[in-house]
Design a protein around this motif. Structure first.
Motif, PDB file in Angstrom:
ATOM      1  N   GLU A 238       0.823  -1.571  -0.143  1.00 40.64           N
ATOM      2  CA  GLU A 238       0.111  -0.378   0.500  1.00 40.64           C
ATOM      3  C   GLU A 238       1.254   0.860   0.214  1.00 40.64           C
ATOM      4  N   GLY A 239       0.745   1.655  -0.973  1.00 47.94           N
ATOM      5  CA  GLY A 239       1.221   3.122  -0.513  1.00 47.94           C
ATOM      6  C   GLY A 239       2.788   2.830  -1.884  1.00 47.94           C
ATOM      7  N   PRO A 240       3.878   3.883  -1.689  1.00 43.92           N
ATOM      8  CA  PRO A 240       5.047   4.060  -2.214  1.00 43.92           C
ATOM      9  C   PRO A 240       6.001   2.823  -1.963  1.00 43.92           C
ATOM     10  N   GLU A 241       6.933   1.873  -2.493  1.00 44.24           N
ATOM     11  CA  GLU A 241       7.611   1.110  -2.053  1.00 44.24           C
ATOM     12  C   GLU A 241       8.637   1.441  -1.164  1.00 44.24           C
ATOM     13  N   LEU A 242       9.460   1.052  -0.478  1.00 45.29           N
ATOM     14  CA  LEU A 242      10.836   2.188   0.265  1.00 45.29           C
ATOM     15  C   LEU A 242      11.816   2.754  -1.057  1.00 45.29           C
ATOM     16  N   LEU A 243      12.407   2.161  -1.934  1.00 43.85           N
ATOM     17  CA  LEU A 243      13.497   2.534  -2.733  1.00 43.85           C
ATOM     18  C   LEU A 243      12.178   3.250  -3.681  1.00 43.85           C
ATOM     19  N   ASP A 244      11.511   3.606  -3.681  1.00 47.58           N
ATOM     20  CA  ASP A 244      10.549   4.949  -4.561  1.00 47.58           C
ATOM     21  C   ASP A 244      11.077   6.061  -4.264  1.00 47.58           C
TER      22      ASP A 244
END
Length: 585
Positions: A238-244
């Motif tokens: 849910e939402g952006p991924e960490l590496l985004d």
């Protein structure tokens, strides 16, 4: 005979002399040389000249005897807190207060340290007070008050015993009649208020209580078939991924979490006798602050594994981009002097599930592979991790820009003020120290020399805790939320996913399972894949070949819980030789 003025002799300031025994206690004796300057005639108070050395000045050395308590019974150790010569042995009180929980409880020490209250005075008689407002107390009473002040200030958690806090109550009662207007009594009252306030907040915020760093509450499901189904992924993501997020953002938020957790560590929980008992029955609540740092370390490893292996449909160049970004995050952690997350990221990248992805590593640029090699050399296990120890010592002594760094993983000119070490190094040293030295000596004497050595390591941790509080980083809610929702993969899940992404080139013949968890050495030697790994030529050192046996997932190259305790155990006598296997006729 000519004599050079002001020429000092090259003499050692301290010389070991031997041991002395007094009242059953053992003291180490040393000789200390102190320099006293003799001035020329006419200089000083009786003369008109300035007190400066002249041509006929000479140097005078005075030798004094220094004693330090080495071993004694508990009663003598407590007596030394009050009546000891703290000028001769300034390290005794801090060493005792920091390590006493390894051999005696706080309540027992207070029972021996605190004198009984004076008898009540007849009516009509008032107690005379000094000019400072405190009661007239004798020398020993003032020493007790001074020790309690240091204890309350440096180790306040020793007095936390909810809900009654009886130990702190005993201290408050004593200070109430011994030094009611002193700063020690005020410190005790403030500490009690802090304890009660913290307990009240904990009750109000029970659903959101601290259970480790972000991501720790998300437990992977090892019973899933492949550990990475698309349905499960859709529920978690849910939402952006960490590496985004950017490299700087991820590294700074990891540093912020690591610095906060390391600053909360209680040094006494790092003692080998305390930390090594955490897995015993009934010790689940032991060393909570150290457990929190280990949980954070494991969370970072899980984030790297989840982000690199989480999506099976990625092509090798796309997965290589994720590897490169984590290498850049590791490099940024190095620049921020966050050695904890740096070690965790490198551990995940060096683990078998990620390391065995030949096609993905083959698509990583040479520049990033070179950076990975330099960062990996920081934590080389050669000479008891000498490289990481030297770099940490160098960073501690560095306050400003540093242009020359001959060790691997050199820094850019601009340095941050803070520093977060890898706690596992200190835990390993303390466990080894606890294993090597006995707690008690002949005659039922407490080996306090062992506690002094432990205190040297604990004092080093306290110095680093002061440094880590000087970071100027602000929390970023989106990045922290991505850390919490980042998919975590267990060891078995990551191995299954890795085999799906890049199936093994060849499998070894099946063999009967005698033990499920065989040694790491046997697994690394069992079934290497064919062909050279892309990292072999770049790293310059032969890395461990990844196992591809179908019997089950391999053991990670770095398992934090195991690494922090990877210390040699004492020998337990010879074992019976294993029976030799019979050869076929």
């Amino acid at each position: 005979m000519d004599r050079t003025a002001g020429k000092e002799l090259a003499l050692a300031p301290l010389q070991d002399w031997g041991e002395e025994t007094e009242d059953g206690a053992v003291y180490s004796v040393s000789l200390r040389r102190q320099l006293s300057q003799r001035l020329s005639p006419g200089a000083g108070p009786g003369g008109s000249q300035a007190p400066s050395p002249a041509a006929d000045a000479f140097l005078h050395y005075r030798t004094s005897k220094v004693r330090a308590l080495r071993a004694a019974r508990l009663e003598q150790l407590v007596r030394e807190l009050v009546s000891g010569d703290h000028e001769q042995d300034p390290g005794f009180v801090p060493a005792f207060l920091a390590t006493h929980r390894a051999f005696v409880s706080t309540a027992r020490v207070l029972g021996l340290l605190l004198p009984p209250p004076p008898p009540p005075l007849p009516p009509g008689i008032e107690i005379k007070k000094t000019e400072g407002g405190g009661l007239r107390v004798n020398k020993n009473l003032r020493a007790v008050v001074s020790v309690l002040g240091s204890w309350l200030r440096d180790h306040p958690q020793d007095f936390r015993d909810p809900p009654a806090h009886s130990d702190l109550g005993s201290v408050r009662t004593f200070l109430g009649w011994a030094a009611p207007a002193g700063p020690e009594a005020q410190e005790a009252e403030k500490l009690l208020g802090d304890f009660l306030e913290a307990e009240r907040k904990q009750e109000e915020e029970q659903p959101e209580a601290w259970a480790g760093p972000p991501g720790a509450t998300q437990t992977p499901r090892p019973d899933s078939p492949e550990g990475c189904s698309e349905e499960e992924e859709g529920l978690v993501r849910e939402g952006p991924e960490l590496l985004d997020f950017g490299v700087d953002e991820v590294a700074e938020q990891l540093t912020l979490l690591d610095a906060e957790l390391f600053s909360r560590v209680r040094p006494c929980e790092c003692l080998g006798s305390v930390w090594s008992q955490r897995d015993r029955p009934g010790a689940t609540s032991a060393a909570p602050t150290v457990r929190a740092t280990v949980t954070q370390f494991n969370m970072v490893i899980g984030c790297v594994l989840g982000s690199v292996l989480g999506e099976q449909g990625l092509a090798a160049p796309q997965r290589a981009q994720r590897l490169e970004k984590w290498i850049r995050v590791a490099q940024r952690c190095r620049e921020l002097r966050n050695f904890s997350s740096l070690r965790a990221i490198l551990s995940a990248l060096q683990s078998n599930p990620i390391y065995r992805l030949k096609r993905s590593w083959g698509a990583v640029s040479r520049e990033r592979l070179s950076t990975f090699r330099k960062l990996s050399q920081i934590f080389s296990d050669e000479n008891n991790h000498l490289s990481s120890r030297e770099i940490l010592s160098q960073e501690e002594a560095t306050e400003g820009p540093q242009e020359e760094d001959t060790l691997p993983g050199s820094l850019p000119p601009k340095l941050p003020p803070g520093l977060v070490p890898y706690l596992g190094t200190f835990l390993t040293d303390l466990v080894m120290l606890d294993t090597a030295l006995p707690d008690m000596l002949e005659g039922d004497l407490i080996n306090f020399e062992k506690r002094r050595k432990e205190w040297e390591i604990l004092a080093h941790i306290q110095q680093l805790q002061k440094r880590c509080r000087s970071y100027c980083l602000s929390p970023r809610a989106p990045v922290l939320a991505a850390l919490r929702t980042q998919r975590q993969l267990s060891e078995e899940q990551s191995y299954r996913v890795s085999r799906v992404i890049e199936p093994p080139a060849a499998s070894c013949p099946s063999s009967p399972r005698i033990r499920r968890r065989i040694s790491l050495t046997k697994r690394l030697k069992s079934c290497p894949e064919r062909g050279a790994h892309p990292l072999v030529g770049v790293l310059g050192i032969p890395p461990p070949p990844p196992p591809v046996c179908p019997q089950g997932p391999p053991h990670l190259v770095l398992e934090p819980e195991t690494l922090l305790l990877a210390v040699p155990r004492p020998l337990q006598g010879p074992r019976a030789p294993a029976p030799r296997a019979r050869s076929c006729p």
